[in-house]
Enzyme design. Sequence first.
Site, PDB file in Angstrom:
ATOM      1  N   VAL A 117       0.836  -1.206   0.000  1.00 41.54           N
ATOM      2  CA  VAL A 117       0.000   0.000   0.000  1.00 41.54           C
ATOM      3  C   VAL A 117       0.873   1.258   0.000  1.00 41.54           C
ATOM      4  CG1 VAL A 117      -1.749   1.335   1.257  1.00 41.54           C
ATOM      5  CG2 VAL A 117      -1.943  -1.162   1.122  1.00 41.54           C
ATOM      6  N   CYS A 118       1.745   1.394   0.991  1.00 45.21           N
ATOM      7  CA  CYS A 118       2.483   2.647   1.179  1.00 45.21           C
ATOM      8  C   CYS A 118       3.682   2.799   0.257  1.00 45.21           C
ATOM      9  CB  CYS A 118       2.940   2.763   2.629  1.00 45.21           C
ATOM     10  SG  CYS A 118       1.585   2.562   3.800  1.00 45.21           S
TER      11      CYS A 118
END
Length: 194
Positions: A117-118
């Site tokens: 995600v990040c």
Amino acid sequence: MSYERFSTENAALLLIDHQVGTMRWVKSIPFEEMKRNALMLAKAASILQLPVVLTSSMEEYAQGPLLSELEQILPKEFAARIKRLGIVNAMDDDNFAKAVQATGRKKLIIAGVTNDVCTVYPALSLVRDGYEVQVVADAGGSPSAMADDIALRRMDKGGVTLTSTNQLIAELAGSWATPQGGQLVQVLMTALQG
């Protein structure tokens, strides 16, 4: 295309969301290994005086604060960290994007939590914007091995170079025989013995 190695003169380090809560969500790599690798990158950047941009997301919530060790290793960068308010792709945060541009470097090293995600979105955005990006896969992780594998494959297909902590530090060092190289060997040895 000829490859120019990442070095002290041309690279910057982006550490994304190495927060105590977020890191606990990772199951694809042991917590201590991921933490050790992230801190090794921070120490290497400090020794080499690389530009570093730190960012966190929603520190007051479940994600928690950045690792306190980052403040000890990179106090100036920790104080200047970009606190995002839930923006998933850090490059969509104007303050982070400006901090990345302010490094003046076109070769970027990224480690983030979580990879799926990040890390994936800013890495792909930066490649699209003309940066050369290496993602240090073992200084981050994902909630499952499958999620991590898919994120790494997506980045690889999108033009990101995948690397490991030891591999990247060796590349930046160039030679262990220099004063900085000697310090980096100590960082690696201490980590391997720990």
